[in-house]
Every structure is written in C-alpha cells, then in structure tokens.
Design a protein around this motif. Structure first.
Motif, PDB file in Angstrom:
ATOM      1  N   HIS A 196      -4.912  -1.098  -4.343  1.00 51.74           N
ATOM      2  CA  HIS A 196      -5.346  -2.388  -3.813  1.00 51.74           C
ATOM      3  C   HIS A 196      -4.533  -3.575  -4.349  1.00 51.74           C
ATOM      4  CE1 HIS A 196      -8.908  -1.136  -1.450  1.00 51.74           C
ATOM      5  NE2 HIS A 196      -8.881  -0.112  -2.280  1.00 51.74           N
ATOM      6  N   ASP A 241      -8.452  -7.785   1.621  1.00 62.16           N
ATOM      7  CA  ASP A 241      -8.451  -6.430   1.074  1.00 62.16           C
ATOM      8  C   ASP A 241      -9.865  -5.894   0.873  1.00 62.16           C
ATOM      9  OD1 ASP A 241      -6.882  -4.212  -0.499  1.00 62.16           O
ATOM     10  OD2 ASP A 241      -8.472  -4.869  -1.867  1.00 62.16           O
ATOM     11  N   TYR A 254     -11.413  -3.067   2.990  1.00 62.79           N
ATOM     12  CA  TYR A 254     -11.054  -1.652   2.852  1.00 62.79           C
ATOM     13  C   TYR A 254     -11.870  -0.950   1.768  1.00 62.79           C
ATOM     14  CZ  TYR A 254      -7.085  -3.746   5.251  1.00 62.79           C
ATOM     15  OH  TYR A 254      -6.303  -4.460   6.122  1.00 62.79           O
ATOM     16  N   TYR A 310       0.836  -1.204   0.000  1.00 65.75           N
ATOM     17  CA  TYR A 310       0.000   0.000   0.000  1.00 65.75           C
ATOM     18  C   TYR A 310       0.873   1.258   0.000  1.00 65.75           C
ATOM     19  CZ  TYR A 310      -3.906  -3.105   1.140  1.00 65.75           C
ATOM     20  OH  TYR A 310      -4.853  -4.092   1.111  1.00 65.75           O
ATOM     21  N   GLY A 368      -1.254  -3.544  -2.653  1.00 69.34           N
ATOM     22  CA  GLY A 368      -1.463  -3.854  -1.242  1.00 69.34           C
ATOM     23  C   GLY A 368      -1.684  -5.345  -1.021  1.00 69.34           C
ATOM     24  N   ILE A 369      -2.468  -5.970  -1.902  1.00 69.19           N
ATOM     25  CA  ILE A 369      -2.703  -7.421  -1.805  1.00 69.19           C
ATOM     26  C   ILE A 369      -1.397  -8.173  -1.971  1.00 69.19           C
ATOM     27  CG2 ILE A 369      -3.774  -9.367  -3.008  1.00 69.19           C
ATOM     28  CD1 ILE A 369      -6.121  -7.447  -3.659  1.00 69.19           C
TER      29      ILE A 369
END
Length: 243
Positions: free
Chosen positions: A152, A174, A177, A108, A155-156
């Motif tokens: 995203h 995820d 969010y 992220y 971030g994943i």
C-alpha cells in the motif's frame, strides 16, 4: 574399501537429491508465476480517482509467499513482474511492457516481489512455531501486515507521482482497497494451510540431505555390527586352529 564405497554412494545420492530439489524449486516458481498471470485474466474493476483496479493478483502474491516461502515465492513473483515488464500481457487488464511503470499502478507492481518476500518470511517463521488457530492468525496478520507496510505505501507513492495526486488524496484513494485486501488474505491463508496439510514439506528446501539422529544411530549400529562380525570371525578361526 566398504567405507569408501558407502561414502561415494551417499555423495552420489546427495548430488542427485540436490539436482532433483533444484529442478522442483524451478518448477514451483514457474507454476506459481503462471498462476499469477492467470489471475490477471479477471476483468479489472477500476476504483478511485486514479483508476487503479481491484484484482486477484494480490491474492496470488500472498499465496506465493505463504506456500513457497520467501525465496521461491519471491522468485515466482519476480519472474512474473519481469516477464510483464518485458512485454507479455500478464498484468491487470492483459497489459504489459515497461510503459506500465508510467501508470498509476506502478507502485503496486514494484511492491509485488517485496510483498511476497515478507509474507514468505512470516510463513516460514510461523509454521515452525504454531499450530491450529494460532497458525492461522499468525499467517493472516503477517500477510495483511506485509501488504499494509509494503504494497500500500508504494502504491500510494506511485499514484501520487504518476496520477499527479497529493499524497493525502492518494492515501484516501488507497483505503478503497483495504476491505478487499482483508478478504484476499483470509482466502490466501485458508488455501495455503490446505496446501501445507496436503504437502507438509513444501516449505522445506528439498535436495539438501540433513542426517538426523536416527541416521547417525543407524550408522553407529552398522559399524558396531561390522565390528561384531569381525570379532566372531576371529573367534571362529581360533577355534578351528585349536581343533
């Protein structure tokens, strides 16, 4: 002589405007980087198996792109990320240092600058073309779409690598969010439009003079006036000699 003097004056004024524009850009980048750091003060809310927190940082990142455009907005976020990685406690939970890249939030954090760049490009494109509700919708879709396509996925990936989670599990985590992301983009677009109404030139790169049709017309008019003046002087002198 007068033309040369006018040209040198115009060049000097353009140089001063360019310097002032660069100084203004740097000030905006610094202010929005500080704004990002201020939003990190909010106590984080850990969510999911990896414990990646919900914060207001993504709201501020979207605001950077929507208000400042791609380059200044991206520059503000990049400055914030670099200072945090250098050790300033300006990330979520007042953390900082290169060690955050070993945590589940690494993806992220690394996506922040890309997110601001993409949102800024969308804002610059949309504000030139739309007004009213169409502009709001375009900015919202652009901001949320940039988040879903950049923030995203990275971030994943970061959660999967650093928290040792299968990609499917990280993707499901995820999803928690997404509702907050929608709300934060709604707020960011609404605030950005208020700022653009108050400062309509904030996305325009300042300090670069662009002579428009009015300026050219005025210039032509002044040249014509000088020619007319010269003609009248010549007529007057001939009349005096005849007398």
């Amino acid at each position: 002589m007068s033309y040369a003097h006018t040209g040198s004056t115009t060049s000097a004024r353009a140089g001063r405007n360019a310097t002032a524009g660069r100084a203004g850009d740097i000030a905006l980048i610094a202010v929005f980087a500080a704004l990002l750091a201020a939003f990190a003060i909010m106590p984080p809310i850990p969510v999911g198996p990896a414990g990646v927190p919900i914060t207001l940082q993504t709201f501020a990142i979207a605001l950077c792109g929507l208000v400042l455009g791609p380059w200044r907005g991206g520059g503000a976020v990049l400055l914030y990320v670099v200072l945090g990685l250098l050790g300033l406690p300006i990330f979520s939970g007042m953390s900082g240092g290169i060690g955050v890249l070993a945590g589940p939030s690494a993806g992220y954090i690394l996506s922040f600058t890309l997110y601001a760049l993409a949102t800024g490009f969308v804002a610059r494109w949309a504000i030139r073309r739309f007004r009213g509700s169409k502009l709001w919708i375009a900015l919202f879709i652009g901001g949320l779409g940039s988040s879903l396509l950049l923030n995203h996925p990275l971030g994943i990936l970061g959660m999967s690598i650093n928290a040792d989670l299968p990609l499917g599990v990280a993707a499901v985590a995820d999803l928690a969010y997404w509702p907050g992301d929608i709300i934060k983009n709604v707020l960011a677009v609404s605030v950005a439009l208020l700022i653009h109404r108050a400062f309509p030139d904030v996305l325009r790169r300042r300090g670069v003079p662009t002579p428009g049709p009015n300026a050219q017309t005025a210039g032509a008019g002044s040249v014509g006036a000088e020619s007319a003046g010269a003609g009248s002087e010549g007529t007057g002198s001939e009349g005096t000699a005849a007398q």
